[in-house]
Design an enzyme around this catalytic site. Structure first.
Site, PDB file in Angstrom:
ATOM      1  N   TYR A  68      -9.365  -8.223  -2.607  1.00 19.46           N
ATOM      2  CA  TYR A  68      -8.348  -9.277  -2.546  1.00 19.46           C
ATOM      3  C   TYR A  68      -7.440  -9.225  -3.756  1.00 19.46           C
ATOM      4  O   TYR A  68      -6.281  -9.643  -3.681  1.00 19.46           O
ATOM      5  CB  TYR A  68      -9.021 -10.635  -2.349  1.00 19.46           C
ATOM      6  CG  TYR A  68      -9.711 -10.648  -1.014  1.00 19.46           C
ATOM      7  CD1 TYR A  68      -8.956 -10.656   0.149  1.00 19.46           C
ATOM      8  CD2 TYR A  68     -11.083 -10.550  -0.909  1.00 19.46           C
ATOM      9  CE1 TYR A  68      -9.557 -10.577   1.382  1.00 19.46           C
ATOM     10  CE2 TYR A  68     -11.698 -10.471   0.325  1.00 19.46           C
ATOM     11  CZ  TYR A  68     -10.927 -10.481   1.473  1.00 19.46           C
ATOM     12  OH  TYR A  68     -11.522 -10.391   2.687  1.00 19.46           O
ATOM     13  N   SER A 118      -8.096  -3.604 -19.949  1.00 15.37           N
ATOM     14  CA  SER A 118      -6.655  -3.755 -19.724  1.00 15.37           C
ATOM     15  C   SER A 118      -6.388  -4.807 -18.654  1.00 15.37           C
ATOM     16  O   SER A 118      -5.535  -5.683 -18.821  1.00 15.37           O
ATOM     17  CB  SER A 118      -6.076  -2.402 -19.333  1.00 15.37           C
ATOM     18  OG  SER A 118      -4.855  -2.560 -18.678  1.00 15.37           O
ATOM     19  N   SER A 119      -7.136  -4.740 -17.552  1.00 15.35           N
ATOM     20  CA  SER A 119      -6.917  -5.691 -16.458  1.00 15.35           C
ATOM     21  C   SER A 119      -7.230  -7.110 -16.896  1.00 15.35           C
ATOM     22  O   SER A 119      -6.511  -8.047 -16.547  1.00 15.35           O
ATOM     23  CB  SER A 119      -7.824  -5.367 -15.271  1.00 15.35           C
ATOM     24  OG  SER A 119      -7.419  -4.197 -14.668  1.00 15.35           O
ATOM     25  N   GLU A 159     -12.324  -7.506  -5.556  1.00 15.02           N
ATOM     26  CA  GLU A 159     -11.357  -6.465  -5.906  1.00 15.02           C
ATOM     27  C   GLU A 159     -10.417  -6.171  -4.734  1.00 15.02           C
ATOM     28  O   GLU A 159      -9.221  -5.948  -4.916  1.00 15.02           O
ATOM     29  CB  GLU A 159     -12.112  -5.201  -6.332  1.00 15.02           C
ATOM     30  CG  GLU A 159     -11.267  -3.937  -6.426  1.00 15.02           C
ATOM     31  CD  GLU A 159     -10.342  -3.933  -7.617  1.00 15.02           C
ATOM     32  OE1 GLU A 159     -10.495  -4.804  -8.496  1.00 15.02           O
ATOM     33  OE2 GLU A 159      -9.455  -3.063  -7.669  1.00 15.02           O
ATOM     34  N   ARG A 195     -17.892   9.582   6.983  1.00  9.89           N
ATOM     35  CA  ARG A 195     -16.876   9.815   5.954  1.00  9.89           C
ATOM     36  C   ARG A 195     -17.479  10.685   4.848  1.00  9.89           C
ATOM     37  O   ARG A 195     -18.668  10.945   4.834  1.00  9.89           O
ATOM     38  CB  ARG A 195     -16.374   8.489   5.392  1.00  9.89           C
ATOM     39  CG  ARG A 195     -17.430   7.694   4.673  1.00  9.89           C
ATOM     40  CD  ARG A 195     -16.965   6.282   4.367  1.00  9.89           C
ATOM     41  NE  ARG A 195     -16.107   6.260   3.189  1.00  9.89           N
ATOM     42  CZ  ARG A 195     -16.017   5.207   2.358  1.00  9.89           C
ATOM     43  NH1 ARG A 195     -16.739   4.128   2.575  1.00  9.89           N
ATOM     44  NH2 ARG A 195     -15.212   5.235   1.325  1.00  9.89           N
ATOM     45  N   HIS A 238      -9.914  10.484  -5.839  1.00  7.24           N
ATOM     46  CA  HIS A 238      -8.813   9.906  -5.062  1.00  7.24           C
ATOM     47  C   HIS A 238      -8.967   8.394  -5.019  1.00  7.24           C
ATOM     48  O   HIS A 238      -8.009   7.648  -5.265  1.00  7.24           O
ATOM     49  CB  HIS A 238      -8.793  10.497  -3.648  1.00  7.24           C
ATOM     50  CG  HIS A 238      -7.919   9.753  -2.689  1.00  7.24           C
ATOM     51  ND1 HIS A 238      -6.549   9.774  -2.756  1.00  7.24           N
ATOM     52  CD2 HIS A 238      -8.213   8.932  -1.645  1.00  7.24           C
ATOM     53  CE1 HIS A 238      -6.040   9.015  -1.796  1.00  7.24           C
ATOM     54  NE2 HIS A 238      -7.037   8.476  -1.116  1.00  7.24           N
ATOM     55  N   LYS A 258      -1.961 -16.995   7.244  1.00  9.99           N
ATOM     56  CA  LYS A 258      -0.852 -16.342   6.549  1.00  9.99           C
ATOM     57  C   LYS A 258       0.046 -15.588   7.523  1.00  9.99           C
ATOM     58  O   LYS A 258       1.264 -15.730   7.486  1.00  9.99           O
ATOM     59  CB  LYS A 258      -1.388 -15.378   5.489  1.00  9.99           C
ATOM     60  CG  LYS A 258      -1.919 -16.111   4.288  1.00  9.99           C
ATOM     61  CD  LYS A 258      -2.347 -15.156   3.207  1.00  9.99           C
ATOM     62  CE  LYS A 258      -2.481 -15.876   1.888  1.00  9.99           C
ATOM     63  NZ  LYS A 258      -1.201 -16.306   1.330  1.00  9.99           N
ATOM     64  N   TRP A 310     -16.200   6.689  -4.966  1.00 11.67           N
ATOM     65  CA  TRP A 310     -15.572   5.745  -5.901  1.00 11.67           C
ATOM     66  C   TRP A 310     -16.481   4.551  -6.148  1.00 11.67           C
ATOM     67  O   TRP A 310     -16.342   3.854  -7.153  1.00 11.67           O
ATOM     68  CB  TRP A 310     -14.200   5.284  -5.412  1.00 11.67           C
ATOM     69  CG  TRP A 310     -14.207   4.106  -4.500  1.00 11.67           C
ATOM     70  CD1 TRP A 310     -14.449   4.131  -3.158  1.00 11.67           C
ATOM     71  CD2 TRP A 310     -13.983   2.729  -4.847  1.00 11.67           C
ATOM     72  NE1 TRP A 310     -14.387   2.848  -2.665  1.00 11.67           N
ATOM     73  CE2 TRP A 310     -14.102   1.974  -3.675  1.00 11.67           C
ATOM     74  CE3 TRP A 310     -13.697   2.063  -6.042  1.00 11.67           C
ATOM     75  CZ2 TRP A 310     -13.952   0.585  -3.651  1.00 11.67           C
ATOM     76  CZ3 TRP A 310     -13.549   0.682  -6.010  1.00 11.67           C
ATOM     77  CH2 TRP A 310     -13.677  -0.047  -4.824  1.00 11.67           C
ATOM     78  N   SER A 323       5.732 -12.853   1.012  1.00 14.55           N
ATOM     79  CA  SER A 323       6.149 -14.247   1.174  1.00 14.55           C
ATOM     80  C   SER A 323       7.453 -14.553   0.442  1.00 14.55           C
ATOM     81  O   SER A 323       8.089 -15.570   0.718  1.00 14.55           O
ATOM     82  CB  SER A 323       5.061 -15.192   0.654  1.00 14.55           C
ATOM     83  OG  SER A 323       3.858 -14.961   1.336  1.00 14.55           O
ATOM     84  N   HIS A 376     -15.791  -6.673  -3.593  1.00 14.49           N
ATOM     85  CA  HIS A 376     -15.064  -7.383  -2.554  1.00 14.49           C
ATOM     86  C   HIS A 376     -13.930  -8.237  -3.084  1.00 14.49           C
ATOM     87  O   HIS A 376     -12.817  -8.155  -2.574  1.00 14.49           O
ATOM     88  CB  HIS A 376     -15.956  -8.112  -1.556  1.00 14.49           C
ATOM     89  CG  HIS A 376     -15.190  -8.261  -0.281  1.00 14.49           C
ATOM     90  ND1 HIS A 376     -15.052  -7.243   0.617  1.00 14.49           N
ATOM     91  CD2 HIS A 376     -14.373  -9.242   0.136  1.00 14.49           C
ATOM     92  CE1 HIS A 376     -14.221  -7.619   1.570  1.00 14.49           C
ATOM     93  NE2 HIS A 376     -13.799  -8.825   1.304  1.00 14.49           N
ATOM     94  N   ASP A 416       9.374 -14.758 -21.803  1.00 19.56           N
ATOM     95  CA  ASP A 416       8.571 -13.539 -21.832  1.00 19.56           C
ATOM     96  C   ASP A 416       7.163 -13.926 -21.390  1.00 19.56           C
ATOM     97  O   ASP A 416       6.922 -15.076 -21.023  1.00 19.56           O
ATOM     98  CB  ASP A 416       8.541 -12.920 -23.247  1.00 19.56           C
ATOM     99  CG  ASP A 416       8.256 -11.417 -23.201  1.00 19.56           C
ATOM    100  OD1 ASP A 416       7.263 -11.032 -22.548  1.00 19.56           O
ATOM    101  OD2 ASP A 416       9.028 -10.642 -23.786  1.00 19.56           O
ATOM    102  N   THR A 442      -6.609 -15.718   6.562  1.00 21.18           N
ATOM    103  CA  THR A 442      -5.729 -14.560   6.693  1.00 21.18           C
ATOM    104  C   THR A 442      -4.834 -14.727   7.911  1.00 21.18           C
ATOM    105  O   THR A 442      -3.638 -14.427   7.870  1.00 21.18           O
ATOM    106  CB  THR A 442      -6.552 -13.264   6.794  1.00 21.18           C
ATOM    107  OG1 THR A 442      -7.571 -13.301   5.801  1.00 21.18           O
ATOM    108  CG2 THR A 442      -5.694 -12.052   6.577  1.00 21.18           C
ATOM    109  N   HIS A 448     -21.488  -7.574   3.054  1.00 14.81           N
ATOM    110  CA  HIS A 448     -21.104  -6.961   4.331  1.00 14.81           C
ATOM    111  C   HIS A 448     -20.810  -5.466   4.155  1.00 14.81           C
ATOM    112  O   HIS A 448     -20.661  -4.756   5.139  1.00 14.81           O
ATOM    113  CB  HIS A 448     -19.933  -7.694   5.002  1.00 14.81           C
ATOM    114  CG  HIS A 448     -18.622  -7.586   4.288  1.00 14.81           C
ATOM    115  ND1 HIS A 448     -17.723  -8.606   4.236  1.00 14.81           N
ATOM    116  CD2 HIS A 448     -18.059  -6.583   3.598  1.00 14.81           C
ATOM    117  CE1 HIS A 448     -16.670  -8.236   3.550  1.00 14.81           C
ATOM    118  NE2 HIS A 448     -16.845  -7.008   3.150  1.00 14.81           N
ATOM    119  N   HIS A 449     -20.733  -5.024   2.907  1.00 11.12           N
ATOM    120  CA  HIS A 449     -20.624  -3.583   2.669  1.00 11.12           C
ATOM    121  C   HIS A 449     -21.994  -2.921   2.746  1.00 11.12           C
ATOM    122  O   HIS A 449     -22.099  -1.715   2.571  1.00 11.12           O
ATOM    123  CB  HIS A 449     -20.026  -3.321   1.287  1.00 11.12           C
ATOM    124  CG  HIS A 449     -18.633  -3.843   1.132  1.00 11.12           C
ATOM    125  ND1 HIS A 449     -17.523  -3.096   1.436  1.00 11.12           N
ATOM    126  CD2 HIS A 449     -18.160  -5.052   0.743  1.00 11.12           C
ATOM    127  CE1 HIS A 449     -16.433  -3.817   1.209  1.00 11.12           C
ATOM    128  NE2 HIS A 449     -16.796  -5.011   0.794  1.00 11.12           N
TER     129      HIS A 449
END
Lengths: 271, 525
Positions: B257, B169-170, B255, B450, B77, B331, B142, B268, B253, B106, B328, B302-303
């Site tokens: 963002y 690809s990314s 990722e 979890r 998932h 924003k 994951w 925006s 991390h 293009d 943040t 922090h993870h």
């Protein structure tokens, strides 16, 4: 922390988080009732943060929803044309920094205290296995005691063949026993993959890493049975390796130690 | 090359038709569409996994799936939603909209663009196909933490290859976006005049280029640990399992963002349109985005507060993480200030954007609470964290994607999406979303870990509630499918400027946007 504690009482009074509910029955809405100084600090800090966040939330979204309801085209609102304001922008950058500093201060003190594992009264090594915990009493009263501790909930309860007991999935065959009011240092390691030793009421969670030893500590101020879980995904039965700690009086602990010693001697003699 | 360009300039549809057209297309709009269809299919697949998880968790005990398969579901998932649904969806938006917004004909590398898309379906087949190999899909979460991921069956190898392919690809997509934005803007469109969506994507693209290779390195080390006798993450051979976490989160991390900055960009664009007022603090929005991106490289551990870092490490990562709240916050304040004294209407895109700000900010607050290391010790690896990241990833990224889809559907299809169905989709989503994920805060605080298939009895009520909400949320997403199909097939004709207050070059071309746009670069004043 005095102010934080006041906030805690205030929030309990308005039923915000309901820590009062959590006293004896299992916690349902908030952190479990703390039984160590560290867990208490964490609870206070969490309540303080919750209140600060709530105030900011109400402020920001009060403004937003005011605009949403009043500055509508259907109410004849005509759009203004401002699109910057240096003073306001500096203010809402600097003020949050000050608020953050206020939050960081108590947190820093707690982090340093949590990391201070020096001068324990008792040192216990906990080893994570797939999927049970092993405990070795390394130093202090009870030195030499060692045993494995695994889930004691019967399989039928899990599969629905029998009614589920009160401590469903949180009960073990041989709980960890520690004396009340003593500083217990827990050394953690694992045998296979990473596990994590977590007792919420103690405010303790420490990964058990195979090949390495990490440590943490707690001093439980209240006798009782405290339950936790493995908190790091460790494979199939990750959800089935609970932690059960019995915090007992010094006398009861001494009794338990001598009973364990005897049993171990008998077992040794039999070999 | 010249001949192809000439044909394209004439607006003909030369070359293959049918399937071959889509296989060989180099048109940014076709490729954008394919990205979005792909990501929606992945979104539904990941959603089915989520619903299976929630069905199992509906009540205590094991009813629907066994623990091994449950772990496979939670793992897949996460992987499918992150790499299959959210990221490609944003790349699809970038493909469709960036050339239109900056007045380019293009993307810079049209053929590479085709390749970056067509790498994804094989990767998805590898990933989803891994359910059917002996041992099933990877069940290591994951995050694929070693040494658990080293224990897995061959499903893990398929996942590693899938991640490699999606990473390539990314990276190609990101390079394409950087080059397009930096080199193909219309005359007069300076960087600081660029629509914010292009800015957020430019910064996101740099993040992607920086961190996707890090992930590739991490999973490659797992692969060699698994099969070639290396010991990167095995203490017995001189390695360190925690090093995997450092490398993973150095990717992981930023990722986070990568998945939220383009969402900020979309919101925006939408808020000023429906407030009929220019975006407040454009420059500070750009600086805030850049600050978030830079800070994102200094907060990864922090993870890992529960791994047992030294106090100095915990404090550094705690302070750095708290600091992210500042840009943040800027924003959110800017969006609210844009709405303030506007002349607002609440068509579907604006509803989603407003809902985004409201619900995403809750995820921001819980993020701040998680940043406090001692509190994180309590909530790490509990449902509190599950609640937190679904507030920012579903109510954040996904809601912004829906906002953007409703906003630009007229440009894509030439028809206005149904307001009734769009609003129904929004209200169902936001209500069921909160029913699903709000109780998870309580579950986590009260001590539910979890990634467990079964739980203690005091967690039963909230889990049942969350499961009901999840099924409601999942079914609500089918409304979106109906909206899009209806919109493609017909409906009220959309004007070039489909929304009254819409500004920007994309609204100067007809709706639907013709196959080739801005053959002559527009001039921006």
């Amino acid at each position: 922390m005095e102010s934080a504690r006041r906030f805690a009482t205030a929030s309990a009074a308005v039923g915000l988080a309901g820590p009062a509910l959590a006293q004896d029955s299992p916690a349902r809405y908030n952190l479990q009732a703390p039984v160590t100084g560290i867990a208490e600090q964490i609870n206070d800090m969490h309540t303080l943060m919750l209140v600060i966040c709530l105030v900011i939330f109400i402020g920001v979204f009060g403004v937003m929803f005011w605009a949403v309801f009043h500055h509508r085209k259907s109410k004849g609102a005509v759009a203004a044309h401002f699109h910057e304001n240096t003073a306001v922008e500096i203010a809402w950058t600097v003020i949050p920094i000050l608020i953050l500093l206020g939050m960081a201060w108590p947190a820093t003190r707690t982090v340093i205290e949590m990391k201070d594992t020096s001068n324990p009264d008792l040192t216990i090594k906990a080893t994570g296995y797939q999927w049970k915990w092993g405990y070795d009493y390394l130093q202090g009263e009870g030195e030499g005691i060692r045993f494995l501790s695994s889930l004691s909930t019967p399989r039928e309860q899990i599969e629905g063949g029998a009614p589920k007991g009160e401590a469903y999935l949180l009960e073990v065959d041989k709980p960890l026993v520690v004396p009340v009011g003593k500083k217990v240092r827990v050394l953690l390691t694992a045998n296979d993959v990473i596990h994590s030793w977590w007792v919420p009421a103690f405010g303790v969670k420490q990964d058990a890493i195979p090949g390495f030893i990490r440590d943490t500590w707690f001093r439980a101020d209240k006798e009782g049975i405290y339950r936790g879980n493995c908190a790091e995904l460790c494979g199939r039965d990750h959800g089935f390796m609970p932690i059960e700690v019995h915090v007992v009086s010094a006398e009861k602990y001494a009794e338990w130690v001598s009973a364990q010693m005897q049993a171990q001697n008998v077992a040794l003699a039999a070999q | 090359m010249a001949a192809v360009t000439h044909d394209q300039l004439q607006g003909h549809q030369p070359g293959p038709t049918g399937l071959m057209r889509w296989l060989t297309t180099t048109n940014h709009k076709d490729i954008g569409t394919m990205y979005m269809i792909f990501s929606f299919i992945m979104f539904l697949s990941g959603g089915v996994m989520a619903l299976t998880i929630r069905a199992e968790l509906f009540q205590p005990g094991l009813q629907v799936v066994q623990p091994e398969f449950f772990n496979q579901l939670t793992t897949m998932h996460g992987l499918v939603m992150v790499f299959g649904a959210i990221m490609p969806a944003f790349v699809g938006f970038a493909n469709w909209m960036i050339p239109l917004m900056i007045g380019a004909s293009d993307m810079a590398f049209a053929r590479m663009n085709n390749w970056s898309f067509w790498l994804l379906p094989p990767a998805a087949i590898l990933l989803i196909g891994s359910f059917f190999v002996p041992g099933g899909a990877t069940a290591a979460g994951w995050t694929l933490y070693a040494p658990l991921s080293v224990q897995m069956g061959m499903g893990m190898d398929l996942a590693i290859f899938a991640i490699h392919i999606m990473g390539i690809s990314s990276i190609m997509g990101a390079i394409n976006i950087v080059v397009t934005v930096l080199n193909m803007r219309a005359p007069g469109m300076t960087l600081m005049k660029m629509p914010l969506f292009c800015w957020t994507w430019l910064i996101t693209a740099y993040l992607l280029i920086a961190v996707m290779p890090v992930l590739a390195g991490a999973v490659t080390m797992i692969l060699t640990d698994r099969h070639f006798g290396t010991s990167f993450f095995n203490a017995a051979g001189g390695g360190d399992p925690v090093m995997y976490q450092h490398i993973f989160w150095f990717f992981g991390h930023p990722e986070v963002y990568i998945m939220i900055l383009p969402a900020f960009g979309i919101v925006s664009q939408i808020i000023p349109t429906f407030a009929r007022k220019p975006l407040f603090g454009y420059a500070s929005m750009v600086y805030a985005t850049a600050s978030i991106a830079i800070l994102s490289f200094a907060v990864w551990a922090h993870h890992m507060f529960a791994t047992g870092m030294p106090a100095a490490g915990q404090l550094f990562f705690m302070y750095a993480t708290m600091l992210i709240a500042v840009p943040t916050g800027v924003k959110v304040f800017n969006w609210v200030a844009t709405m303030w004294r506007g002349s607002m209407t609440f068509e579907t895109p604006m509803l989603w954007a407003t809902g985004f700000i409201f619900v995403f900010t809750m995820g921001g607050f819980t993020g701040l609470i998680c940043a406090i290391a001692p509190i994180d010790i309590q909530v790490q690896d509990t449902y509190y964290v599950v609640a937190h990241f679904h507030y920012v990833l579903v109510a954040g990224s996904l809601f912004a994607l829906f906002a953007g889809a409703y906003y630009w559907l007229p440009k894509w299809t030439g028809h206005m999406p149904s307001e009734f169905l769009g609003k129904l989709h929004f209200w169902c989503s936001i209500v069921f979303f909160n029913i699903t994920f709000f109780p998870m805060h309580f579950l986590g605080l009260a001590g539910m870990p979890r990634r467990i298939p079964d739980y203690a009895l005091q967690f039963a009520d909230f889990n049942a509630l969350a499961s009901v909400g999840a099924f409601g949320f999942g079914l609500s997403q089918l409304i979106f499918l109906v909206v899009v199909v209806k919109c493609v097939r017909g409906g009220e004709r959309a004007a070039a400027r489909s929304w009254e207050g819409a500004e920007g070059l994309e609204w100067t071309v007809p709706s639907p946007a013709p196959h080739h746009t801005f053959e002559q670069a527009p001039v921006v004043k």
